[in-house]
Structure formats: C-alpha cells, structure tokens
Design an enzyme around this catalytic site. Structure first.
Site, short mmCIF file in Angstrom:
data_model
loop_
_atom_site.label_atom_id
_atom_site.label_comp_id
_atom_site.label_asym_id
_atom_site.label_seq_id
_atom_site.Cartn_x
_atom_site.Cartn_y
_atom_site.Cartn_z
CE1 TYR A 17 -5.18 -0.56 27.18
CE2 TYR A 17 -4.90 -2.65 25.58
CZ TYR A 17 -5.58 -1.85 27.26
OH TYR A 17 -5.83 -2.28 27.83
CB THR B 207 13.20 -12.22 48.38
OG1 THR B 207 14.06 -11.28 47.45
CG2 THR B 207 14.02 -12.01 49.91
CE LYS C 2 17.07 -5.73 40.84
NZ LYS C 2 15.37 -5.77 40.45
NE ARG D 111 18.14 -8.98 50.78
CZ ARG D 111 17.39 -8.79 50.33
NH1 ARG D 111 16.90 -8.72 48.93
NH2 ARG D 111 15.54 -8.71 50.78
CG PHE E 162 13.34 -8.43 53.39
CD1 PHE E 162 12.16 -10.04 53.06
CD2 PHE E 162 13.29 -7.46 52.08
CE1 PHE E 162 11.91 -9.71 51.63
CE2 PHE E 162 13.21 -7.41 50.58
CZ PHE E 162 12.36 -8.76 50.51
#
Ligand code: PLI
Length: 463
Positions: free
Chosen positions: A78, A131, A264, A388, A455
């Site tokens: 933890y 966004t 990414k 987009r 979106f």
C-alpha cells in the site's frame, strides 16, 4: 555498362510480433445496425464490432516484453512500493523534474494542478485547447485563452511548427488582464486538436523569456513530448545530432512543471503523473492525491502499472521506435494524398486528421460533418476514428452557446506498435472509397447531449 539503379532503402519497425489478438471482420449490414445502435457516435460502439481501431492512441498501445516482464515484479504494498521509486527516478532522469506524484491518468493530474494553481477569475493561456485540460481549468474557475499561431487553425496551411505560441497574442493578454491573473501558461506539444502539431525549441525559449519577465509560471502537457522532440530533431536547425532523450531534457528544462498521460508516449494501458520543480506545488499535490487518487506513492495505480511506466520511459526515447511510429502516420498521409483526400497538413505525430469541412462541403457545421464522416468510415470498413470538431468543442460555459471551431476534423489515431502497414492500407482504401461517394452522404442531428465532454456520450440520428 548499364547504369546501376539507385535502390531506395526503407526502414522497418525495431520489433517483431510475439503475441496476437484476433479481430472480427463484419459485414456492412452488421455495421449499419451497430452504428445506429451507437447513436452514430464511434465512442459508443462495442470494440468487438470494430475491425481496425483508430479511435485513440491512448492506452491502446502494445507493451514490450520488457514492460510485461516488469508487470511480474509489481510490488503491491500500500505504501512505499519499489516500483514507485523506480518511476520517480526515471521522471527525474528523463524529464529532469525533482518532484512527482503518480495519478491514475492524465486528467487526474490536470485536475490536481488546476485546483492548486487556478483561482476564480484567472486566465490560462495555451496553445489551443484540449478537451479535458480546458474543462479542469474551467471547473477551477479559470478561463482558457487560445494563444496558438493562426496557422494552427488553417488545416491546409503547411508550417513545420504549427504548435507554436503567438508571442504577440500572449503579450496582449498579459497587458489586458495583468500578470497576476495568469497563474501559468499551459503549453502542449505536439498539439492534439491542431492535428498533432509540434512547437519549436526556439518558440519555447521565447515563451519562457516572456513568462519569466512577468513572473508567470510555465507548465507543459508532456503527454506526447517525445513526438515533439522527434519533430525538433528532424525539422529544427541545430538538433539533428542530438538524441531524443537530450531534446526531451532540454525542452523540460524551460518548464516549471509538467503533466503526462502515460497512456501515450509511455506505451502503457493506464497511468499518469504530475511533476514539478516547486516544493510548494508538490506538497499541495501530495495532499490532494490522497483525497482523489490514492496514497502519494501509488496515485490510483497498481505497483505493476508504475513498473511498466518506468520501463516505458526508457523505451519511448529510442529514436528507431519513434521514427517507426511517426513514419507509419506519414506513410498513411502519402497514400491518402494519392487519392486527393483532404487532411490536415503536415501530418502530425499521432494521427491523420481528415478535413471534414473539405471532405463534406455540402454539410453545414450544425449538421456535424466530422461526426457524420467518422460514422460513414466505420460503416464502410469497420475502421473507427473520432470526431474532433463542433461536438468535441462543446458549449461556452458562460453563454451556453455552441463553440464553432475553425477545424472540423476526423481523427484516425495510430496506437503504438499495434497495426501493420497492411492495416493502414485497408484504412486508406476505405477512406478513399467514402471520399469517392461523398456527395451521397447526409448530416446528423443531436438527440442526446451530456453536460460535460459531450463527444464521449452524445447520441445522433440521421437527417
Ligand atoms: O486520457 P487521460 O486522462 O490519460 O489524458 C488526458 C490528456 C491530456 N492531454 C492530452 C494532450 C491528451 O491527448 C489527453 C488525452 N487524450 C486522449 C484520450 C486522446 O484520445 O487523445
């Protein structure tokens, strides 16, 4: 003697395939029904109904055997997991930031940073909105101001660094509202909504100079920073002989802090972090992370996730890896151009952005040309992209009116190390076929609209 023919030498991916995941091929009739059921919103499709998934490069990457091996040594304590310390060491080593808190993904870091730095009535200039970034700035009481160069809003305009900040626009804002009302400048690279367009090191240095002069902080959305570093290496004078790691480190050296969606560049399926040079921001972030994410040594992640992130950092700076990634996008762009398909130029780092305004000029923006085009491409071939444009831009929180972005795009995003050149050919041929039959396509009307980030969940019907 016959003249020796010059043979072009190609590069190929610096990896081979070890595990495969079968994907389903469906009929057009099946996809017509699936699209209708999903309210013509590609986010609402079941992924098993998708053949080639170019919705996003976020969390959809193939991890290496080195990363998977790291998952096995996850320390799931933890508190104080060894994987956390390894990740922190690599953030220091590669991004040059002394302090770091892990978060479950990028928007959690945006939330924490926005709440710490923004006061009600503040302004946050940035090189085009993203966004989630803008929403967290607004939820903290701030107003986002776009200070990107005009070229970024012109889909067909060629410019090597469309992600650059317009210094005059930034200076004008500082003069207008005063430096005290600007807690930080938010700079992303490459700029997602502009088509994956990078900023130059020269521009970054100028932005740093101007912000320093006024005592304004500079924060970096470093989610795809290695792609920006690649573009600097191949396009900017003086960087050809520098490594991606050296360029990344130099970029980061001009910022006060940064945040990353690890889904990414780091090629993992989940994760993010906030890193800073400020002890004060770090202390505040550690206080917040325990409320919203988890303890400051795991931030909503498993130990194994942090290990995969730490290893992903080491792999993301490999030049051959990033060249293969961006090379795949460039290959798709070259092939689409052969068919005359309109897309944002030059092609960006992570995606092809189809120019829906030029693709479907007979559909007005109020009838959602990009939303329509994404649905039509899915119906044609099972290739999934995303809107987009006007749907993603949402409504102005003060007036409640639709924002009308200049760019109305469909993003076909490339997951890292996932698809082959043959998949890209199938996508290109599908887009070219839809382009051939474009005049028959009709627009959409919105029949359900959620309050935030519409979106993702909005539903549409055919006109
Ligand atoms: O999806 P998150 O919460 O891990 O990261 C948010 C985020 C922040 N900055 C930038 C530039 C992004 O691209 C980003 C997320 N992008 C998504 C999901 C995309 O599909 O592009």
């Amino acid at each position: 003697m016959a003249k020796k023919k010059v043979i072009k030498r190609s590069w190929a991916e610096p990896f081979k395939i070890k595990v495969v995941e079968p994907i389903k091929m469906t009929t057009r009739e099946y996809r017509e029904k699936a699209a209708k059921k999903a309210g013509y919103n590609t986010f609402l499709l079941k992924s098993e109904d998708v053949y080639i998934d170019l919705l996003t490069d976020s969390g959809t990457n193939a991890m290496s055997d080195y990363q998977w091996a790291g998952m096995m040594i996850g320390d799931e304590a933890y508190a104080g997991s060894k994987n956390f310390y390894y990740l922190w060491d690599n953030v220091k080593k590669y991004y040059g930031m002394p302090y770091m808190v892990p978060t479950h993904q990028g928007r959690a870091a945006e939330h924490i940073l926005s709440q710490i730095l923004i006061k009600s009535g503040d302004y946050i200039p940035g090189n085009m909105y993203f966004t989630t970034t803008r929403l967290h700035q607004e939820l903290a009481g701030g107003t986002f101001v776009d200070v990107i160069i005009d070229e970024a809003h012109q889909a067909q305009k060629e410019h090597p660094f469309k992600g650059n900040i317009d210094l005059q626009k930034l200076d004008d804002l500082i003069k207008k509202v005063g430096a005290k009302k600007i807690p930080y400048v938010s700079m992303a690279g490459p700029v997602n909504m502009a088509g994956g367009q990078p900023f130059s090191m020269a521009n970054l240095k100028e932005v740093r100079k101007l912000t320093k002069k006024h005592g304004i902080k500079l924060y970096f959305d470093a989610t795809r920073a290695c792609e920006n570093a690649y573009f600097i290496k191949v396009r900017e004078k003086g960087y050809a002989n520098k490594s991606i790691a050296q360029i990344l480190k130099e970029m980061c050296s001009y910022f006060d802090g940064l945040w990353v969606s690890a889904k990414k560049d780091l090629m993992v399926n989940i994760g993010g972090f906030l890193a800073t040079r400020s002890k004060k921001v770090f202390e505040a972030a550690r206080n917040m992370v325990v409320v919203y994410e988890g303890l400051h040594t795991y931030g909503g992640l498993a130990g194994r996730d942090m290990e995969a992130m730490a290893r992903g950092i080491e792999e993301m700076v490999d030049f051959d890896n990033i060249r293969a990634r961006i090379g795949q996008v460039e290959y798709a762009g070259k092939r689409l151009a052969e068919f005359g398909v309109p897309f944002v130029k030059p092609v960006g780092g992570h995606a092809i952005f189809l120019d829906a305004k030029r693709f479907l000029p007979h559909i007005p923006q109020e009838e959602f040309p990009a939303q329509t085009l994404a649905a039509e491409i899915y119906i044609d071939s099972g290739v999934r992209g995303m809107e987009r444009g006007i749907v993603s831009a949402g409504r102005d929180p003060k007036t409640g009116k639709n924002r009308h972005p200049k760019l109305e795009l469909v993003r076909l995003t490339f997951p890292r190390r996932v698809y082959t050149q043959a998949h890209i050919d199938v996508m290109v041929e599908s887009v070219a076929s839809v382009y051939q039959d474009r005049k028959k396509i009709k627009g959409l009307k919105m029949i359900y609209e959620p309050k935030y980030l519409r979106f993702f969940q909005a539903r549409f019907d055919r006109l």
